[in-house]
Structures are given as C-alpha cells and as structure tokens.
Write an enzyme that holds these catalytic residues in place. Sequence first.
Site, PDB file in Angstrom:
ATOM      1  N   SER A  96     -33.496   4.567  84.956  1.00  0.00           N
ATOM      2  CA  SER A  96     -33.250   3.546  85.968  1.00  0.00           C
ATOM      3  C   SER A  96     -31.759   3.543  86.273  1.00  0.00           C
ATOM      4  CB  SER A  96     -33.648   2.182  85.424  1.00  0.00           C
ATOM      5  OG  SER A  96     -32.760   1.831  84.375  1.00  0.00           O
ATOM      6  N   LYS A  97     -31.366   2.745  87.243  1.00  0.00           N
ATOM      7  CA  LYS A  97     -29.943   2.662  87.621  1.00  0.00           C
ATOM      8  C   LYS A  97     -29.078   2.366  86.404  1.00  0.00           C
ATOM      9  CE  LYS A  97     -29.420   2.532  92.333  1.00  0.00           C
ATOM     10  NZ  LYS A  97     -30.040   1.764  93.380  1.00  0.00           N
ATOM     11  N   ARG A  98     -29.563   1.452  85.589  1.00  0.00           N
ATOM     12  CA  ARG A  98     -28.825   1.031  84.403  1.00  0.00           C
ATOM     13  C   ARG A  98     -28.559   2.216  83.475  1.00  0.00           C
ATOM     14  NH1 ARG A  98     -31.402  -0.627  79.633  1.00  0.00           N
ATOM     15  NH2 ARG A  98     -33.372  -0.397  80.729  1.00  0.00           N
TER      16      ARG A  98
END
Length: 472
Positions: A242-244
């Site tokens: 994910s972006k994280r």
Amino acid sequence: MAATVVTRFPPSPTGFLHIGGARTALFNWLYAKANGGRMVLRIEDTDRERSSQEAIDAILDGMKWLELDWDGEPVFQAARADRHIEVANQLLASGDAYYCYSSPEELQEMREKARAEGLAVVYDGTWRDRPSSDAPDGVKPVLRFKSPQDGETIVKDQVQGDVRFANKDLDDLILLRSDGSPTYNLSVIVDDHDMGVTHIMRGVDHLTNAARQSVIYNALGWDIPIMAHIPLIHGPDGAKLSKRHGALGVEAYREMGYLPAAMRNYLSRLGWSHGDDEIFSTEQAIEWFDFGAIGKSASRFDFDKLENLNGHYIRNMDDAELMSQLVKALPYLPNGPEFSKKLTDAAQLTLLKGLPVLKERAKTLVELVDSAQFIVNIRPLPIDEKAATIIGNLDDGFLSKLEAKLSLVTEWNHDNIKEAVKSFADEQGLKLGKVAPALRAVLTGTIVSPGIFDVLEILGKTETIGRISDHI
Ligand code: GLU
C-alpha cells in the site's frame, strides 16, 4: 541460431510508474541486456478515458531517472487499432471467432448463474454456433474468440513452472467490443507478435491472461513467447503493498533522495537473488540475471533496507560523481531548490571538499543537503535559537581570543586546527567540550554538524575567521 532476445515493457498510462512497474521494467531490461537483446516499450493507451499524457510523461521520466533505456521509439497501442482489428477479422475468417449478440441483460443473467454455480466461465456460448441470420435487429455485436472447450492449456512458465488450465474454464474472450474497438488481450498478442517479442516477463496477476492469450496465439499459428510471471511485491508485514509501504510512484523516491543506482540494486533484489549478495552493481546484475533465481513467493518491500542501501551507495560513490548526482537531483528534493540558489561555484568547491565527511552520515540526498547547509549559507549566517543561546552565554573576549589563535595557523589542516583549538582551550582553562559547541554555533548556526575540526577544515581559514568575527 536462437532469435535475438526481445523483451518488452508495456505500461498502461493510467497513473505514475509505481514501484511494481519499475521492477518489471528493470527485470525485462536486465534480461535483455544479459542476453544481448533489446527491450521495447509499448504504451498501452487503449483505455482512452483513463490514459493521460501526464501519466505517459511520468512513466518515461521515471524510466529515464532509473536509467532504464528502451530500444527504438515507444509504440503507442491505440494507434495500432487497425492492425488489431485486421487480426480479429482474420480469426473471424478462420472460424476462430464469432459475433455475439447477447444483450447486457442476458450477460448479467449469465454472470449471476455462473456465480451461483461457481463456474469459472461466465459466457454460456449462446452465439458460438448460431448463424448471424439469427441476429436481433439493431444490436451491435461483440466479436468473441472461440476458445477450445476440451483439453488443457499449459503455460510453460519460467518462474511458476508448468501451469495447467482446463480449457473448459477459459471464457470466450471478447476481441472487439460492440463499438468495434479491440480489447487488451487481443491488442497485446498482436503487438507482442508484431514487435518480435520473444520473452514476456510480467506480474503473476497476468498468469490467467497467459492461458487466455496462449489459445489465441495457437489459433493464429503464432509462436508463444517465453513467459515468466513474477511474484507480486508486498509490504514488510506481508500484506499487499500500500502507499504506506512504499507503493508510490518512482518520482517519490527521487524526491526522497534515493540514487538511481541504489534503486536499481534494491529493486533487482525484489523477487530475484544471486546467492546472498545484497549489494552489487548494475553490471553485475546484468551478468547474473536469469529466470532461475526468481523466487515464487511474494517479495517484501522494506524502506529501512532501501535506506541503508542508499546510504551505502552515497558513502561509496566517488565525490565528483556524487556531486553531479546531487546537482541533478536538487530540483526534485524538498530542500533542493533553496539550496540550489546558494550553491555558487565557490560553494560547490567547498562542498566537494566536504563531501568525504558529509557522505559518511547521509542515507539520502535530502539528508546530505541538510548536512551541507552550513557550507552554502552566506555570512552573516542564520543562527538558530539553540545556537544563539550558546553564543549569548560566551564570556567577553572568548571569540576574539579564539579568532586570534586561529589566525596564527599557517597551514590550515585538520591537525594544525586541532592543535590551535586545544591550545586555546588549555589557555582558557576550558575543556574541549566547552569550546566545540561554541565554534559549532558560530560556524554553522546550529548545534549539529560533522566533527568540529572537519567543519573548520572544510570552511577554510578565511571563511572560518570571517564567521567568528561576525559575532565579535
Ligand atoms: N498494460 C498491462 C499492464 O500494465 C501490461 C500487461 C502485460 O504485460 O501484458 O498491466
């Protein structure tokens, strides 16, 4: 003689070049280079609604930043629609495709039925063998591929091994939509064939497409390229990226101050390995790269590892090369443009002198810029609050006596500077630990810097004396 290896990178320009795409591009590039082949670039812009020039630019820019070049001009898939339609018609003529007039409502029913019965195939074949004379009025048909219904299709995958698909589970794919436009699976086959692609390496999420595409290759009598479906990239916790976790566009990594060479090294280790080697040059990766060492399980993207690797690249890079990489990166770094303005020719020379010291501590170019602020700052220096307190608490005469002492140093080198500062401290009855923070505050305007004698040496005598005298 074996045909020249041709790999391909075919991004859909519906977004930036994300980390998975960059890894796919890298693997294809490495394989082509490793085998004296070529890598072609195809922009799969058939989804006109979601494709944008901005995304095309971001992808090309990202590849250029990573120094992944391609052979020839990029091919734009949408511009080749006529050729895709021509091949679709060829399949129609050979009896391998048929017009399907099922209405959206009928298709919806089929979908629900398939779901209820747990069937892999959605389309029930209504129009497979029905003559077009049965066609309802005013309905624009789609053209479907007549997929074989018996036997199995084996995808001979270089990574996944032989993957078997029962043909009864393969849908009669749409080749041309009712508006006559070609679909992804058709376009990709025609383009790969026409572009002479010999090897397809892409994410394992395309494995089912590999089976669907194989049967169409067979119907056309075309050779199926060698396939390698590579595992996806997960986050360090094993969950989908994910972006994280770092599922960002590659430009984000440029902005975070990573070096292209470090990125290539890191990305090549996502799914591929060469023994226990973690750090190697691109030339070595080219020499070693092969399908055999691509693992089957998902790889994990780990920011800490990337950062450490980047630090290694910074530390070990030749100073002049590091300087040129830094200058190239400045426009993209958050602290870059401001820094750029202050980086005069003279400041560049001083910075070059300071790099051996500065690069020891920087994991990213952003950190390197931060640590180099004291070099490019112009007198009188901005002084932060903590440094100002230290300067404010100095005894009268402290700085002028220190200045006088340093003025006596004729050969300005680390040892002589150290001796002068020590002798000053002795004369004042002070510990070095009292003098160093004062010097640091005055010379850098902050309370953190490389070793204080290094700071003096990097700045040079004139600048050092000048910065001290600004406070007298
Ligand atoms: N444009 C497709 C994608 O980005 C390419 C798939 C393929 O490699 O065939 O997923």
